[in-house]
Design a protein around this motif. Structure first.
Motif, PDB file in Angstrom:
ATOM      1  N   GLY A   1     -32.078  21.142  69.415  1.00  0.00           N
ATOM      2  CA  GLY A   1     -33.474  20.219  69.829  1.00  0.00           C
ATOM      3  C   GLY A   1     -34.200  20.049  68.291  1.00  0.00           C
ATOM      4  N   ALA A   2     -33.429  19.678  67.260  1.00  0.00           N
ATOM      5  CA  ALA A   2     -33.941  19.396  66.054  1.00  0.00           C
ATOM      6  C   ALA A   2     -34.303  17.946  66.109  1.00  0.00           C
ATOM      7  N   GLN A   3     -35.681  17.710  65.479  1.00  0.00           N
ATOM      8  CA  GLN A   3     -36.276  16.499  65.732  1.00  0.00           C
ATOM      9  C   GLN A   3     -36.092  15.738  64.375  1.00  0.00           C
ATOM     10  N   LEU A   4     -36.029  14.374  64.758  1.00  0.00           N
ATOM     11  CA  LEU A   4     -36.063  13.525  63.234  1.00  0.00           C
ATOM     12  C   LEU A   4     -37.373  13.700  62.162  1.00  0.00           C
ATOM     13  N   ASP A   5     -36.919  13.706  61.115  1.00  0.00           N
ATOM     14  CA  ASP A   5     -38.105  13.925  59.819  1.00  0.00           C
ATOM     15  C   ASP A   5     -38.608  15.180  60.043  1.00  0.00           C
ATOM     16  N   VAL A   6     -38.035  16.108  60.501  1.00  0.00           N
ATOM     17  CA  VAL A   6     -38.749  17.490  60.358  1.00  0.00           C
ATOM     18  C   VAL A   6     -37.926  18.359  59.371  1.00  0.00           C
ATOM     19  N   GLU A   7     -38.454  19.020  58.348  1.00  0.00           N
ATOM     20  CA  GLU A   7     -37.724  19.811  57.482  1.00  0.00           C
ATOM     21  C   GLU A   7     -37.319  21.230  58.159  1.00  0.00           C
ATOM     22  N   TYR A   8     -36.015  21.600  58.126  1.00  0.00           N
ATOM     23  CA  TYR A   8     -35.802  23.005  58.648  1.00  0.00           C
ATOM     24  C   TYR A   8     -34.901  23.577  57.478  1.00  0.00           C
ATOM     25  N   THR A   9     -35.178  24.884  57.491  1.00  0.00           N
ATOM     26  CA  THR A   9     -34.438  25.960  56.536  1.00  0.00           C
ATOM     27  C   THR A   9     -34.000  27.018  57.048  1.00  0.00           C
ATOM     28  N   CYS A  10     -32.754  27.153  56.724  1.00  0.00           N
ATOM     29  CA  CYS A  10     -31.946  28.258  57.462  1.00  0.00           C
ATOM     30  C   CYS A  10     -31.704  29.377  56.187  1.00  0.00           C
ATOM     31  N   LYS A  11     -32.163  30.549  56.336  1.00  0.00           N
ATOM     32  CA  LYS A  11     -31.725  31.555  55.435  1.00  0.00           C
ATOM     33  C   LYS A  11     -30.915  32.882  56.061  1.00  0.00           C
ATOM     34  N   ILE A  12     -30.007  32.879  55.198  1.00  0.00           N
ATOM     35  CA  ILE A  12     -28.813  33.873  55.375  1.00  0.00           C
ATOM     36  C   ILE A  12     -29.136  34.949  54.268  1.00  0.00           C
ATOM     37  N   HIS A  13     -29.579  36.248  54.918  1.00  0.00           N
ATOM     38  CA  HIS A  13     -29.942  37.103  53.645  1.00  0.00           C
ATOM     39  C   HIS A  13     -29.606  38.299  53.692  1.00  0.00           C
ATOM     40  N   THR A  14     -29.418  38.953  52.759  1.00  0.00           N
ATOM     41  CA  THR A  14     -29.302  40.780  52.765  1.00  0.00           C
ATOM     42  C   THR A  14     -30.128  41.283  51.761  1.00  0.00           C
TER      43      THR A  14
ATOM     44  N   SER B   1     -32.652  20.922  55.416  1.00  0.00           N
ATOM     45  CA  SER B   1     -31.882  19.970  56.020  1.00  0.00           C
ATOM     46  C   SER B   1     -33.163  19.178  56.810  1.00  0.00           C
ATOM     47  N   MET B   2     -32.917  17.883  56.944  1.00  0.00           N
ATOM     48  CA  MET B   2     -33.628  16.890  57.723  1.00  0.00           C
ATOM     49  C   MET B   2     -32.679  15.830  58.286  1.00  0.00           C
ATOM     50  N   LEU B   3     -32.918  15.715  59.585  1.00  0.00           N
ATOM     51  CA  LEU B   3     -32.299  14.686  60.298  1.00  0.00           C
ATOM     52  C   LEU B   3     -33.092  13.262  60.005  1.00  0.00           C
ATOM     53  N   THR B   4     -32.531  12.132  59.622  1.00  0.00           N
ATOM     54  CA  THR B   4     -33.528  11.185  59.680  1.00  0.00           C
ATOM     55  C   THR B   4     -32.650   9.712  60.311  1.00  0.00           C
TER      56      THR B   4
END
Length: 275
Positions: A210-223, A232-235
């Protein structure tokens, strides 16, 4: 009744005495607590499985005579590495470290006793001692060595409204979080899986739907040891991404030589007296 000038003078003398006593107390704690006669500093280190790592240790060298170095791992028998009178003495080396350790020989005279450890294994994690002996005396410090698995994250878009973060070879099992700069609740649109990998490691795949255009998404994989961050951003022109890997290396604040604290206090004291 003493004048104002004499009162101020007595207050200054009292402050100086208190500062001197504080300096003496700090030096006494340092000597009694660590039994040091030369300052040695070990550095907290994080290493990645199968990579090489440097366990940092510095000291005040004797530039005219031999500086003997011994590395030990707390809780294991034998030495990790021993250097004495200009030679490596590895007869008593623990079998787990054979062929995997070395010093920076040319830098010992400058006070570098750091240990290089190759082909890191999970079992290498632990507490290490760096022990220095020369004509000035003997000193030692301990450092913590953490071992884990972590790699960069790659962000792709398998469909028009889906973002996928993938990363391999993590240990321990990481947490994954997503954030966006929109007000939409994305919690229920995320699915994360952990396919198993070799050597007790795990891979990570996390998808946001459900990602929207021109919205910035941040994925964090962490320990607790590291985190991989993918933004990332879909444009209309396609997927735009950036990524970074952060390893939480830091100097252990408990291993800063107390001599530096004393020097700071002394400099403040001299500055006060001068004024």
């Amino acid at each position: 009744m003493p004048g104002i000038g004499k009162i101020i003078f007595r207050i200054m003398i009292a402050i100086i005495v208190i500062l001197l006593l504080l300096i003496a107390l700090i030096i006494g704690i340092g000597v009694a607590g660590n039994k040091l006669t030369i300052a040695v500093t070990g550095v907290y280190t994080v290493g990645r499985i199968s990579d090489d790592a440097i366990l940092g240790c510095t000291f005040i060298p004797d530039t005219t005579q031999a500086n003997n170095i011994q590395w030990e791992k707390v809780g294991t028998s034998g030495v990790v590495y021993k250097y004495e009178n200009g030679k490596s003495l590895l007869n008593g080396q623990n079998a787990d470290f054979k062929g995997r350790t070395s010093l920076f020989i040319s830098e010992i005279k400058s006070g570098n006793a750091s240990l290089k450890l190759t082909q890191i294994e999970l079992s290498d994690a632990g507490t290490y001692k760096c022990i220095i002996t020369n004509s000035k005396g003997t000193g030692e410090d301990t450092l913590t060595f953490k071992v884990g698995g972590y790699t960069d994250v790659v962000v792709t878009s398998p469909s028009n409204d889906t973002l996928r973060c993938t990363s391999s070879d993590w240990y321990p099992k990481p947490n994954v979080t997503w954030e966006s700069n929109s007000e939409d609740n994305i919690t229920n649109t995320i699915k994360t899986t952990y396919p198993p990998a070799l050597f007790n490691l795990t891979d990570v795949t996390s998808e946001l739907h459900g990602a929207q255009l021109d919205v910035e998404y941040t994925c964090k994989i962490h320990t607790v040891l590291a985190q991989a961050v993918g933004v990332s951003m879909l444009t209309d022109f396609g997927l735009q991404t950036t990524a970074r890997l952060e390893v939480f290396n830091s100097v252990d604040p408990l291993s800063v030589p107390r001599l530096w604290i004393c020097a700071l206090l002394l400099s403040l004291l001299l500055g006060f007296v001068h004024h």
